[in-house]
Structures are given as structure tokens and as C-alpha cells.
Design an enzyme around this catalytic site. Structure first.
Site, PDB file in Angstrom:
ATOM      1  CE  LYS A   5      -2.755   3.685   6.023  1.00 47.33           C
ATOM      2  NZ  LYS A   5      -3.128   2.426   6.683  1.00 47.33           N
ATOM      3  CD  GLU A  26      -3.218   0.696   1.877  1.00 46.34           C
ATOM      4  OE1 GLU A  26      -4.106   0.150   1.206  1.00 46.34           O
ATOM      5  OE2 GLU A  26      -3.294   0.897   3.102  1.00 46.34           O
ATOM      6  CE  LYS A  39      -7.396  -0.118   2.049  1.00 47.50           C
ATOM      7  NZ  LYS A  39      -6.371  -0.498   3.034  1.00 47.50           N
ATOM      8  CG  ASN A  45      -9.914  -4.266   8.108  1.00 48.42           C
ATOM      9  OD1 ASN A  45      -9.248  -4.358   9.130  1.00 48.42           O
ATOM     10  ND2 ASN A  45      -9.955  -3.166   7.377  1.00 48.42           N
ATOM     11  CD  GLU A  66     -11.893  -3.517   4.329  1.00 50.99           C
ATOM     12  OE1 GLU A  66     -10.758  -3.332   3.848  1.00 50.99           O
ATOM     13  OE2 GLU A  66     -12.504  -2.661   4.998  1.00 50.99           O
ATOM     14  CD  GLU A  89      -8.429  -5.802   3.515  1.00 48.17           C
ATOM     15  OE1 GLU A  89      -8.803  -4.777   4.105  1.00 48.17           O
ATOM     16  OE2 GLU A  89      -9.036  -6.254   2.533  1.00 48.17           O
ATOM     17  CB  SER A  90      -5.868  -4.770   9.839  1.00 46.23           C
ATOM     18  OG  SER A  90      -6.488  -3.758   9.072  1.00 46.23           O
TER      19      SER A  90
END
Length: 374
Positions: free
Chosen positions: A161, A159, A222, A293, A271, A328-329
């Protein structure tokens, strides 16, 4: 989306700063149980809903105000409300509705206003035409599957970001193209480009710059998608994939947006955060990628065992449908990656733990415990 839950240029970028609801002004759609036949869509929400209705996909219900939209969303377990007042100021909205209940809801309320402003600058017809003239998309799903086979570890969606609502600025010295090129050099299968300006300091301009810089990795836009305009706009500036968040979108929204993605050759990463969202998404046809997530919407706590729990319960259905799962995360080191891989994940989306390093590209080897082949 990642850190949010924890706390543009066709000419010039239409974002910074609403939007029509993704549904037409006097109609609300809800999925019918009948399976759908594929059929051509007209451009625009009204024509699409009519086409979906003909195909047995939706029931059309008249509505008089935004309460109906929120009632249908709530019936599907969606806790994020819409204000449906794109021309009002946030002060007026909060006086009428009360303050947003969490960061994600505030972002969506701002996004409704943003999208309306984008539509005013670049009407849907123009953006749709630009999307149709964009170069062919790159195979996002295929790139992930090939990387997993090649490396034996989950494929990386790295990503690009700069900031998040919970962390603030993550990287001061931020050059989207430089970071993207470093990610690609060190084995990322695909890239995720944050396009929200207000909360993440991203932009559609960054996505367009990365695409024009010769980066070959497929690109995920995103964004907090609530309207078809955002999907067409993302395609027009070079996106190969788009994020759809089940915590924000009804079943009908997701179905409609998946049809648009198919029309444009885009891959959709849908997601989910919990079991109810997973069950909803698995009932929808044409889902290829599901992102889990690990950040709770209720507590904002990150717990990677969320991935394990959801895949223990729903893994068989996911495999039967040929869906690829993205973790994710909460992924910071080889043990984290190995944990979600053992649970059944084939790809991971990682931003903060890479972009905060002095050399984000070289940090990839630290995340996986080895260098990735590409």
C-alpha cells in the site's frame, strides 16, 4: 476498507479512471428466503440473474431508475448511494444528486465511471476468457489456516500500500515487488495488493508484477468491487482472492459475486463494520472469510473493541459455519494482535503499520513480538 473510511493491465491498465450497476439495466435483484441449489451460470449479469432466479435465490423486480437500486440498498442498511450515470461527469452527477456524503461514497461514484471505461477498453467477454486461461489460483483460505496452526498467532495478510485518502502518501520509496518479497520472506501468509489508483495510488499492474515476480503467497486484490468485470479482470492478472465490502454491496450483489468467485476458484474476503452487516453476511451461503473492519463508517474512529463486540454476539454462528475471521484496522503492536486473537480472530490484515517502516518485512516481527515461521 481500512483508511478509506477515515477521512491494470490486460493490455494497458484499464483503470485509471463506470459502470453499469452490478445489476442489469432494467432489473433489480433481492434475495429470496428460499435456500439455493447450485447451478451453472451463463457469463454476464443477465444470464447469472436468470440462473439465480431459477435456483430460487432471487426475486427479479423491474426498475426504471437508480432510485430503486438505492432504495433496496437502504432497506438493507447500506448508506452508500450509487449515481448509475457512468457516462456523466462528476460535476453533472453532483449537480443532479448532490455531493457524495463521505469518502467511501465518493470512491464508489468514481468507481462506477472507472468500470465503464474499463469495459470499453476490455469488454467483459475478453476479460472473462483471459480469466479462464489464468493459472490455477492459490489457496488463500488454506494459507491463512496453515499459518495460524504453524505460528499460534493470527495469520498475516500483509498489505502492499503506497497511499490512502486519510494519510496521503505513506511510503515515498515504493516498490510493490520489493515490498511483497520482503513480506513473504518474513512470514506473511498472504498479501493484499491495493489496486485503486485515484485514492490509493495502487494498480492492477502492481498485482500483476507481484504475481510474475515469483511471489508464492496467495494474493488478495483489494479493490472496491461493484461489478463482475472487476472480479474477472482481477483473476486475469493473477489474483487469488477478492475483497467484497458489505457496506457497499447488497445481499444479492454479494451472492452473485460469490458465485463468480466459486466459478473462478477465487476466495472472497467479505468485509463488515457493524452488527447489521455481520447479520446480513451470515445469512448468505458460501462465505468462508469475514473481515471485521474496526473503523466506523459513521465517525471514522478506529476501535478494536468492535471486533470483540461482534464476535461475542456472533462467534458461535461463525464457528458453526467454519468461517475464518480476519481483523482489520487499528493493529500496530503485539498487544493489538493478542487482543483481537483472544476475541476470536484467526488472521489480521495489516498495511500502514508495516509499510511505513524502513524495512516492512522486518517490521513483521515487531507487530507480532516474534518472528513468524513460513
Amino acid at each position: 476498507m481500512d483508511a478509506v473510511l477515515g477521512s491494470p493491465k490486460l493490455r494497458a491498465s484499464p483503470f485509471p479512471a463506470a459502470a453499469r450497476s452490478p445489476l442489469p439495466p432494467r432489473a433489480l435483484v433481492a434475495l429470496a428466503p428460499a435456500a439455493a441449489r447450485a447451478g451453472p451460470l451463463r457469463s454476464g449479469p443477465k444470464g447469472t440473474i436468470q440462473a439465480l432466479a431459477r435456483n430460487g435465490m432471487v426475486n427479479v423486480v423491474e426498475r426504471e431508475d437508480c432510485r430503486s437500486v438505492n432504495d433496496v440498498a437502504a432497506s438493507q442498511g447500506i448508506r452508500i448511494r450509487r449515481h448509475c450515470r457512468p457516462t456523466a461527469s462528476m460535476k453533472e452527477i453532483e449537480e443532479a444528486t448532490g455531493a457524495p456524503r463521505n469518502v467511501l461514497e465518493r470512491i464508489i461514484w468514481d468507481k462506477e465511471i472507472e468500470v465503464a471505461q474499463g469495459l470499453a477498453r476490455n469488454p467483459l467477454k475478453e476479460v472473462t476468457e483471459s480469466a479462464g486461461m489464468a493459472p490455477p489460483t492459490r489457496d488463500f483460505y488454506g494459507a491463512l489456516a496453515a499459518s495460524y496452526k504453524r505460528n499460534g498467532v493470527p495469520a498475516l495478510i500483509a498489505e502492499v500500500k503506497k497511499a490512502s485518502p486519510s494519510r496521503g502518501v505513506i511510503r515515498e520509496n515504493f516498490d510493490a515487488v520489493e515490498i511483497a518479497q520482503a513480506y513473504e520472506k518474513y512470514g506473511a501468509a498472504c498479501l493484499s495488493i491495493l489496486t485503486d489508483e485515484k485514492y490509493f495510488q495502487g494498480s492492477f499492474e502492481n498485482l500483476q508484477k507481484v504475481r510474475k515476480a515469483g511471489v508464492k503467497c496467495p494474493l488478495l486484490c483489494k479493490e472496491f468491487v461493484i461489478d463482475e468485470w472487476q472480479i474477472y479482470y482481477a483473476r486475469s492478472v493473477g489474483a487469488d482472492a477478492i475483497l467484497l465490502i458489505a457496506a457497499v454491496l447488497t445481499d444479492a450483489d454479494i451472492t452473485y459475486f460469490l458465485r463468480i468467485c466459486k466459478e473462478l476458484g477465487l476466495t472472497a474476503l467479505v468485509e463488515v463494520h457493524d452488527g447489521r452487516e455481520m447479520e446480513r453476511v451470515l445469512r448468505i451461503d458460501s462465505v468462508q472469510l469475514i473481515g471485521i473492519n474496526n473503523r466506523s463508517l459513521a465517525t471514522f474512529i478506529v476501535d478494536t473493541s468492535n471486533t470483540k463486540r461482534l464476535l461475542e454476539k456472533h462467534g458461535d454462528a461463525i464457528r458453526e459455519k467454519g468461517i475464518l475471521v480476519v481483523g482489520e484496522s487499528g493493529l500496530f503492536n503485539p498487544d493489538d494482535v493478542a487482543y483481537v486473537q483472544k476475541a476470536g480472530v484467526s488472521a489480521v490484515l495489516v498495511g500502514e503499520s508495516l509499510v511505513k517502516q524502513e524495512d516492512p518485512g522486518r517490521a513483521i516481527a515487531g507487530l507480532f513480538g516474534k518472528e513468524l515461521l513460513h
